[in-house]
Structure formats: structure tokens, C-alpha cells
Scaffold this active site. Sequence first.
Site, PDB file in Angstrom:
ATOM      1  N   HIS A 210      -3.299  -4.695   4.106  1.00  0.00           N
ATOM      2  CA  HIS A 210      -1.975  -4.092   4.072  1.00  0.00           C
ATOM      3  C   HIS A 210      -2.072  -2.634   4.491  1.00  0.00           C
ATOM      4  O   HIS A 210      -2.962  -1.919   4.060  1.00  0.00           O
ATOM      5  CB  HIS A 210      -1.392  -4.169   2.662  1.00  0.00           C
ATOM      6  CG  HIS A 210      -0.025  -3.557   2.569  1.00  0.00           C
ATOM      7  ND1 HIS A 210       1.109  -4.254   2.931  1.00  0.00           N
ATOM      8  CD2 HIS A 210       0.385  -2.329   2.212  1.00  0.00           C
ATOM      9  CE1 HIS A 210       2.157  -3.464   2.779  1.00  0.00           C
ATOM     10  NE2 HIS A 210       1.748  -2.288   2.343  1.00  0.00           N
TER      11      HIS A 210
ATOM     12  N   ASP B 130      11.492  -6.276  -6.066  1.00  0.00           N
ATOM     13  CA  ASP B 130      11.173  -5.213  -5.107  1.00  0.00           C
ATOM     14  C   ASP B 130      12.242  -5.106  -4.031  1.00  0.00           C
ATOM     15  O   ASP B 130      12.579  -3.999  -3.605  1.00  0.00           O
ATOM     16  CB  ASP B 130       9.802  -5.439  -4.466  1.00  0.00           C
ATOM     17  CG  ASP B 130       9.484  -4.325  -3.480  1.00  0.00           C
ATOM     18  OD1 ASP B 130       9.355  -3.166  -3.929  1.00  0.00           O
ATOM     19  OD2 ASP B 130       9.407  -4.589  -2.267  1.00  0.00           O
TER      20      ASP B 130
ATOM     21  N   ARG C 182      15.982   2.482  -3.678  1.00  0.00           N
ATOM     22  CA  ARG C 182      15.144   3.682  -3.513  1.00  0.00           C
ATOM     23  C   ARG C 182      15.393   4.341  -2.168  1.00  0.00           C
ATOM     24  O   ARG C 182      15.417   5.572  -2.061  1.00  0.00           O
ATOM     25  CB  ARG C 182      13.663   3.315  -3.666  1.00  0.00           C
ATOM     26  CG  ARG C 182      13.279   3.040  -5.108  1.00  0.00           C
ATOM     27  CD  ARG C 182      11.891   2.414  -5.192  1.00  0.00           C
ATOM     28  NE  ARG C 182      10.873   3.269  -4.604  1.00  0.00           N
ATOM     29  CZ  ARG C 182       9.760   2.820  -4.020  1.00  0.00           C
ATOM     30  NH1 ARG C 182       9.519   1.530  -3.947  1.00  0.00           N
ATOM     31  NH2 ARG C 182       8.894   3.662  -3.527  1.00  0.00           N
TER      32      ARG C 182
ATOM     33  N   SER D 251       5.430  -1.416  -5.945  1.00  0.00           N
ATOM     34  CA  SER D 251       6.163  -2.112  -4.890  1.00  0.00           C
ATOM     35  C   SER D 251       5.196  -2.873  -3.975  1.00  0.00           C
ATOM     36  O   SER D 251       5.359  -4.068  -3.710  1.00  0.00           O
ATOM     37  CB  SER D 251       6.973  -1.093  -4.090  1.00  0.00           C
ATOM     38  OG  SER D 251       7.421  -1.619  -2.866  1.00  0.00           O
TER      39      SER D 251
ATOM     40  N   LYS E  65       3.878  -7.300  -4.336  1.00  0.00           N
ATOM     41  CA  LYS E  65       4.022  -8.228  -3.212  1.00  0.00           C
ATOM     42  C   LYS E  65       2.662  -8.810  -2.802  1.00  0.00           C
ATOM     43  O   LYS E  65       2.531  -9.998  -2.524  1.00  0.00           O
ATOM     44  CB  LYS E  65       4.675  -7.519  -2.023  1.00  0.00           C
ATOM     45  CG  LYS E  65       6.161  -7.246  -2.248  1.00  0.00           C
ATOM     46  CD  LYS E  65       6.785  -6.456  -1.108  1.00  0.00           C
ATOM     47  CE  LYS E  65       6.427  -5.004  -1.162  1.00  0.00           C
ATOM     48  NZ  LYS E  65       7.182  -4.116  -0.285  1.00  0.00           N
TER      49      LYS E  65
HETATM   50  N1  URA Z   1       5.990   0.133   1.370  1.00  0.00           N
HETATM   51  C1  URA Z   1       6.395  -0.666   0.359  1.00  0.00           C
HETATM   52  O1  URA Z   1       6.303  -1.883   0.458  1.00  0.00           O
HETATM   53  N2  URA Z   1       6.892  -0.105  -0.748  1.00  0.00           N
HETATM   54  C2  URA Z   1       7.004   1.231  -0.909  1.00  0.00           C
HETATM   55  O2  URA Z   1       7.444   1.670  -1.953  1.00  0.00           O
HETATM   56  C3  URA Z   1       6.586   2.068   0.151  1.00  0.00           C
HETATM   57  C4  URA Z   1       6.079   1.497   1.284  1.00  0.00           C
END
Ligand code: URA
Length: 436
Positions: free
Chosen positions: A82, A161, A168, A183, A187
Site C-alpha cells: 500500500h 472508513d 474528513r 483508515s 482497509k
Molecule cells: N489514505 C487513506 O486511505 N486514508 C487516509 O486517511 C489518508 C490516505
Amino acid sequence: MIVTELIEKKRDGGEMTREEIEFLVNGYVAGSVQDCQMSAWMMAVCIRGMTERETADLTAVMMDSGDKVDLSDLPGVKVDKHSTGGVGDTTTLVAAPLVAACGGTVAKMSGRGLAHSGGTLDKLESVPGVCIEQPLERFKDIVRNNGVAVIGQSADLVPADKKMYALRDVTGTVASIPLIASSIMSKKLAAGADAIVLDVKTGNGAFMETLEGSKALAREMVKLGRSLGRRTVAVITDMNRPLGMAIGNGLEMKEAVEVLTGRIPLGDPLVEVCLILGSRMLTLSGLADSVAEAREKLVDALRSGAGTRKLRAMIEALGGDPAYIDEPERLVKVKSIVPVCADRSGFIGSIDAKKLGISAALLGAGRFRKEDVIDPAVGILMNKRYGDTVKEGETLAYLYVNDDKHLDEVVRMVSEAVSVSGERPAELPLVYDVIE
Ligand code: URA
Ligand code: CA
């Protein structure tokens, strides 16, 4: 429990219990906690922070808010990677097939581009026919047969999220380490991989601009992964310039193919970061004893063409036309290619990667709103990189244009983003730290 009391507790610097976090997050997903209440609480988190325990509980509660992917019936260690989001950063499209070519099992659910930063799904979709929405069983079959599949996140993965991030984005509550870490990791953990390599970007094109902030975020995410039983490593990489030369979806897919087919040599920043991330993916998978051994294997997979074959097979399995991998120039057919030239001689002294990302998005390569439609062929191809010498009138970058609505603005922005100075700038490291 009363929502306003929980908001006040965090406002005053208190520590939330697991039950209180569950009440807020689950209530927000269900609709009993309102947008204004959740944004007030998240703003309090931004200002007051969270303890390690609170962040771990928030992550677990978010992860449990929807479906979880079970990959346990696939053989071997399932590895995911990621990136926290960069510009000209097409590492997944290179590292994932290379790792598969070395025997790894890469099962990755990816995201779309956001504001100035690109997303792997949009790059995959630059190949006509590719469908990134695949049923779970089909996804697993592709991984089983090919060793690598990258698809879109299913709609039911971490609904908490989805709702919290959208809020956000419009309430000034993105830049908080516990909120970003929970966040991302909720995931990643829900997506079911056994091992996770995190590429935490730092610099002017990253969400976290300072090295201190990036390190703190990386440490937090590694701890979260470990505490939930996943092998997790974070690599902190430079984002004070685009990583590759291409910014834009088809241009980046083409660049990924050029890396995989050896047309871009070892030592190039994009190639090196792909090898560094890929090495960590292989060592976490138990397929190499050291990063040096892993790198050798990956370089062999580059030289033999095995990585290209994995990418090609994945594109085909997703419904895409593999002829575009064989002839990637076909991905970037545009109405006009417009050069942006240097107005003085000197060195490329600094590059505003974020501004370049926004410029590419203005040409149609990215979205400013969720519903914006991307043009896969457009974007920016850099002709100079950080530290290069340049002569007055020489081309700094080529704009790939189909719609010239914002062209004048983009030309101005790109020439502002690439500054030419009289002195050779200090070298930038590619990797600042590895958090194991
Ligand atoms: N990417 C994400 O998935 N979440 C965040 O809070 C910031 C970047
Ligand atoms: Ca990215």
C-alpha cells in the site's frame, strides 16, 4: 451513552474506551450519530490525538464495520502493498507482477486517485476492457492461477472508513496520524493479506510532508499490523518529486511496462523503489532470506520478461486487451503534445510534485470530485528530473492534451512547479527509513 458527552470527553483530552469508540463509529455507520457530531469528534482527535490503545481499538472497530475478505484457501503467504499516495508513482504495477514472477502471492485491493495523487485502479483502467470490479471468487481464481491480481475494493469493505473519509475530506480532519493510520490499516486488515508492505511517502507531494510526521505514521501503522497478527514493514520513500517521469494513467501504465521490459535501466529512481518494495514483499513472504537475495530474484524476473508476462496475464484476466501491453504507445494517443520549456539555463533545483499532480488532474488525468470522468491518455511526461542540467528553451515536460480548457493555466503551473536554479541542488535520498 450520550454522543455529546463522548465528544466533550475527547475535546478535553480524555481517553475513550473501546465501548465508547464502538458506540460512536457503529452509530455513525447506522445513522444514529450525525455528520456534525462525527466531524466534531474527529476534529477533537486531530487536536488531542489518541493513545496507541485507542488507535488500535478504532482500527479494529472500523475493520469490523463491514465484510472481511477471507484469503485462507489460497496457498502460501498472501502479500499486499500500500502506498500512502504519491505523484508519478506506479510502483504497484511493477512490483506486484515481479513479486508474483518470483513465486509470491499478491492479492491486492486498490483505490482510486485522490486530488493530486494517482490511484492504481485508474491506471489499470487505462487499458481498454479492464474491469476492476470482480467477484471475490474470480479475484481468488486470478491470484491462484497467475500469482497476482489487483482489483477494486468491494463496496462492503470498511463502510465506516468510506463515511468517515468523505467527512474528513470536507472538514479539515485528514491530517491526523491516528485517523490516517486507522483508515489505511482497517482497509488493509479487512482485505485479508498475511503480510503488508507500506510505502509511506514523505515530501511536498505526500499527505505527510515532514519526515517526522511520516515516520510517526509509519510506526503507528506497523504496530497496528503487528498487533493484529500481520507481518508488516513500512518503507519511507521520497515524494519531493514525481517518482517516475510519467504523471497520468496511460502514461504511467506505459512507464510500468517500460520498467518491466528493461527499457528503463536499473538505478532509475522508479526502478529502484519498485525493487526495494518488491524485496520487502518477497522477504515477508518467506521467499528470500535477505533483501539482497530478494533483489537478485526480482532483477532476474525483470531480465527474463517474467514480470511483463505476469502483468499481461493479469490485464487479460481482468478483461483487458493485452495488445496494449505489447504496444503501450497505444495507451497515450492524444490530440496534441505541448512542450513546457525552461526560461533560463541552470539545474532543476526543486520540483513541486503536488502541483504537477494537480496540473495532470486539470488536463483530465485525475478527479476533483468523485464523479469526475478521467481521460486515460492525458497527463504530463517529464523531460527533466531533479538535479538535471537544463538550457534556456529546452523542454522541461511534455503535456499530453485532449481538452485544452485549462491548458494555459497548466502550462503556467508546470513551469512554476519545476524551478531552474543557478546551483546544483543537494541529492535527495530515495528511501529515508525502513520501519520493521
Ligand atoms: N489514505 C487513506 O486511505 N486514508 C487516509 O486517511 C489518508 C490516505
Ligand atoms: Ca498511488
